[in-house]
Design an enzyme around this catalytic site. Structure first.
Site, PDB file in Angstrom:
ATOM      1  N   LYS A  14      45.217   7.425  49.542  1.00 27.79           N
ATOM      2  CA  LYS A  14      44.491   6.959  50.740  1.00 27.79           C
ATOM      3  C   LYS A  14      43.789   5.650  50.449  1.00 27.79           C
ATOM      4  O   LYS A  14      43.517   5.292  49.296  1.00 27.79           O
ATOM      5  CB  LYS A  14      43.460   8.005  51.191  1.00 27.79           C
ATOM      6  CG  LYS A  14      42.359   8.364  50.171  1.00 27.79           C
ATOM      7  CD  LYS A  14      41.133   7.492  50.169  1.00 27.79           C
ATOM      8  CE  LYS A  14      40.044   8.030  49.228  1.00 27.79           C
ATOM      9  NZ  LYS A  14      38.997   7.052  48.898  1.00 27.79           N
ATOM     10  N   PRO A 112      47.148   5.894  40.593  1.00 26.33           N
ATOM     11  CA  PRO A 112      46.161   5.722  39.524  1.00 26.33           C
ATOM     12  C   PRO A 112      44.988   6.710  39.687  1.00 26.33           C
ATOM     13  O   PRO A 112      44.613   7.066  40.801  1.00 26.33           O
ATOM     14  CB  PRO A 112      45.704   4.273  39.704  1.00 26.33           C
ATOM     15  CG  PRO A 112      46.873   3.589  40.346  1.00 26.33           C
ATOM     16  CD  PRO A 112      47.499   4.623  41.250  1.00 26.33           C
ATOM     17  N   VAL A 113      44.448   7.136  38.541  1.00 28.43           N
ATOM     18  CA  VAL A 113      43.432   8.203  38.509  1.00 28.43           C
ATOM     19  C   VAL A 113      42.021   7.602  38.525  1.00 28.43           C
ATOM     20  O   VAL A 113      41.793   6.544  37.932  1.00 28.43           O
ATOM     21  CB  VAL A 113      43.656   9.029  37.212  1.00 28.43           C
ATOM     22  CG1 VAL A 113      42.559  10.064  37.026  1.00 28.43           C
ATOM     23  CG2 VAL A 113      45.021   9.701  37.257  1.00 28.43           C
ATOM     24  N   ALA A 114      41.088   8.299  39.164  1.00 33.40           N
ATOM     25  CA  ALA A 114      39.679   7.847  39.238  1.00 33.40           C
ATOM     26  C   ALA A 114      39.617   6.391  39.711  1.00 33.40           C
ATOM     27  O   ALA A 114      38.917   5.555  39.148  1.00 33.40           O
ATOM     28  CB  ALA A 114      38.959   8.016  37.893  1.00 33.40           C
ATOM     29  N   GLY A 116      39.613   5.550  43.305  1.00 33.06           N
ATOM     30  CA  GLY A 116      39.203   5.412  44.709  1.00 33.06           C
ATOM     31  C   GLY A 116      40.358   5.630  45.667  1.00 33.06           C
ATOM     32  O   GLY A 116      40.253   5.332  46.857  1.00 33.06           O
ATOM     33  N   LEU A 117      41.485   6.166  45.162  1.00 29.06           N
ATOM     34  CA  LEU A 117      42.677   6.339  45.991  1.00 29.06           C
ATOM     35  C   LEU A 117      42.923   7.794  46.395  1.00 29.06           C
ATOM     36  O   LEU A 117      43.920   8.100  47.072  1.00 29.06           O
ATOM     37  CB  LEU A 117      43.907   5.783  45.246  1.00 29.06           C
ATOM     38  CG  LEU A 117      43.874   4.271  44.997  1.00 29.06           C
ATOM     39  CD1 LEU A 117      45.013   3.844  44.061  1.00 29.06           C
ATOM     40  CD2 LEU A 117      43.975   3.502  46.324  1.00 29.06           C
ATOM     41  N   GLY A 119      43.909  10.469  44.844  1.00 31.42           N
ATOM     42  CA  GLY A 119      45.103  11.175  44.350  1.00 31.42           C
ATOM     43  C   GLY A 119      44.848  12.648  44.041  1.00 31.42           C
ATOM     44  O   GLY A 119      45.608  13.512  44.485  1.00 31.42           O
ATOM     45  N   SER A 121      42.583  14.668  45.166  1.00 32.48           N
ATOM     46  CA  SER A 121      42.301  15.429  46.389  1.00 32.48           C
ATOM     47  C   SER A 121      43.591  15.669  47.167  1.00 32.48           C
ATOM     48  O   SER A 121      43.803  16.739  47.745  1.00 32.48           O
ATOM     49  CB  SER A 121      41.332  14.653  47.279  1.00 32.48           C
ATOM     50  OG  SER A 121      40.133  14.409  46.584  1.00 32.48           O
ATOM     51  N   ASP A 154      37.254  14.507  49.858  1.00 30.22           N
ATOM     52  CA  ASP A 154      38.420  13.850  50.460  1.00 30.22           C
ATOM     53  C   ASP A 154      39.531  14.826  50.832  1.00 30.22           C
ATOM     54  O   ASP A 154      40.506  14.428  51.485  1.00 30.22           O
ATOM     55  CB  ASP A 154      39.018  12.819  49.486  1.00 30.22           C
ATOM     56  CG  ASP A 154      38.146  11.583  49.362  1.00 30.22           C
ATOM     57  OD1 ASP A 154      37.396  11.281  50.309  1.00 30.22           O
ATOM     58  OD2 ASP A 154      38.213  10.921  48.298  1.00 30.22           O
TER      59      ASP A 154
HETATM   60  O1  C5P Z   1      33.224  15.766  46.744  1.00 31.53           O
HETATM   61  P1  C5P Z   1      33.598  15.016  45.513  1.00 31.53           P
HETATM   62  O2  C5P Z   1      33.744  15.908  44.319  1.00 31.53           O
HETATM   63  O3  C5P Z   1      34.770  14.133  45.702  1.00 31.53           O
HETATM   64  O4  C5P Z   1      32.381  14.037  45.243  1.00 31.53           O
HETATM   65  C1  C5P Z   1      32.121  13.445  43.984  1.00 31.53           C
HETATM   66  C2  C5P Z   1      30.683  12.969  43.964  1.00 31.53           C
HETATM   67  O5  C5P Z   1      30.503  11.921  44.907  1.00 31.53           O
HETATM   68  C3  C5P Z   1      29.676  14.018  44.365  1.00 31.53           C
HETATM   69  O6  C5P Z   1      29.257  14.723  43.239  1.00 31.53           O
HETATM   70  C4  C5P Z   1      28.562  13.214  44.986  1.00 31.53           C
HETATM   71  O7  C5P Z   1      27.730  12.721  43.970  1.00 31.53           O
HETATM   72  C5  C5P Z   1      29.259  12.026  45.578  1.00 31.53           C
HETATM   73  N1  C5P Z   1      29.506  12.114  47.033  1.00 31.53           N
HETATM   74  C6  C5P Z   1      28.451  11.951  47.904  1.00 31.53           C
HETATM   75  N2  C5P Z   1      28.668  12.011  49.257  1.00 31.53           N
HETATM   76  C7  C5P Z   1      29.904  12.213  49.745  1.00 31.53           C
HETATM   77  C8  C5P Z   1      30.998  12.336  48.868  1.00 31.53           C
HETATM   78  C9  C5P Z   1      30.764  12.283  47.516  1.00 31.53           C
HETATM   79  O8  C5P Z   1      27.304  11.780  47.474  1.00 31.53           O
HETATM   80  N3  C5P Z   1      30.102  12.261  51.071  1.00 31.53           N
END
Ligand code: C5P
Length: 339
Positions: A14, A112-114, A116-117, A119, A121, A154
């Site tokens: 994404k 790619p991992v970690a 922002g894409l 993957g 999720s 995501d």
């Molecule tokens: O939900 P996810 O595991 O992808 O989120 C990773 C981290 O990003 C969360 O631990 C939180 O710190 C932050 N986050 C947030 N608000 C969101 C999505 C993610 O603060 N809407």
């Protein structure tokens, strides 16, 4: 012996074309307003039932991975998604009261991992869907939605599928119309510099924010409304500059990884186009009229890296990919076996 059936899915990456952070929520998460699009860049996932449980068979789901390394297998969202789906299916499947069999999953990581894409999720949403098909089991939309939201912010977007306005923590997904005409091309440049989403939100909470509060939100609201009304290719390209500037996480990402700033500036000089960031980064996106144009730009970036025009960033050569927006039309054609 006949080969056990496999259930295969393509898990799209994404992009956040906008990402406005509205406020911090009491649970520490953040309320968002984000226009997200799926891409034709995908991971592939395949699951196979391991057969009835006996003393000799595996005692858990198993996961193998090729391609980019997503980290320890036991932490992979694919295994957590399958497990959560099995628990929720419970006895509501054809062979109850037996529990749904363990699965062997194979993941080909091309996203790619970690980065922002999204993957991981996307893999999780596809794994859940493939597991249900493998078991001939069904969940209600509410049950599937609850699993998605429990796995990560995501996952709900990928479960819904398609261009969408994402709000709340990420669990509220409202479909938006795709842009009309030829799908835009995107150049993705991902420095080898994995970034923790949580660390970026923590930096934002410490005050590293965009200079103009509310600008991303306004741009995001306008863009969502424009898409819903129907937007053509030219109008979309005209908005690339505003969209690229509408990610509230960018200053926080740069505070964690300062080498991104000169790198992004050099990319902008090289390509002469606005440079966006997807999610918490570090992937930079650049919008083009077509995949052909995005591929051409990918060539320029690789050449510039080789001749030293781009400053060093992360661990070696960045990952450079040309891809396109995955429209619902293309997704439906691909699902029917077309190209
Ligand atoms: O939900 P996810 O595991 O992808 O989120 C990773 C981290 O990003 C969360 O631990 C939180 O710190 C932050 N986050 C947030 N608000 C969101 C999505 C993610 O603060 N809407």
């Amino acid at each position: 012996m006949t080969k056990p059936p496999s259930f295969d899915r393509q898990a799209p990456a994404k992009l956040n074309l906008t990402l406005a952070v509205i406020r911090r929520l009491p649970d520490g998460y953040h309320a968002l307003h984000s226009v997200m699009v799926p891409l034709t860049l995908t991971d592939a996932i395949s699951v196979t039932p391991l057969g009835p449980r006996t003393a000799k068979t595996a005692e858990s789901d198993v996961l193998t991975v090729t391609g980019y390394d997503p980290g320890p297998t036991r932490d992979n969202l694919v295994l957590r998604a399958i497990d959560a789906a099995r628990l929720t299916v419970g006895t509501s499947w054809p062979r109850a009261p037996e529990p749904p069999p363990f699965l062997s999953a194979h993941l080909t990581k091309r996203i790619p991992v970690a980065a922002g894409l999204g993957g991981g999720s996307s893999d999780a949403a596809c794994a859940m869907d493939a597991a249900l098909e493998a078991w001939d089991a069904r969940l209600t939309a509410t049950q599937a939605g609850a699993i998605a939201a429990s796995l990560g912010s995501d996952v709900s977007f990928f479960l819904a599928g398609g261009t969408a306005l994402v709000t709340g923590r990420g669990e509220d997904v409202a479909p938006l119309r795709d842009p009309t005409g030829e799908p835009p091309g995107f150049l993705l440049v991902t420095p080898r510099l994995p970034i923790s989403t949580q660390a970026v939100y923590d930096a934002l909470d410490r005050g590293t924010r965009p200079p103009v509060a509310g600008a991303s939100r306004m741009a995001s609201e306008h863009f969502a409304a424009d898409l819903q009304r129907g937007i053509g290719p030219r109008d979309l390209l005209d908005r690339a500059g505003v969209l690229a500037a509408s990610n509230d996480l960018l200053p926080a990402t740069i505070s964690i990884a300062p080498t991104l700033l000169p790198f992004r500036r050099a990319l902008a000089r090289l390509l002469g186009h606005p440079i966006g960031q997807s999610g918490s980064g570090p992937t930079a996106w650049v919008m083009y009229a077509s995949l052909v144009e995005a591929k051409h730009a990918a060539g320029l970036v690789k050449e510039a890296w080789r001749d030293g025009t781009l400053p060093p960033v992360g661990d070696g050569e960045p990952i450079v990919v040309a891809t396109t927006l995955l429209t619902r039309e293309t997704a439906a054609r691909t699902a029917q076996g077309g190209t």
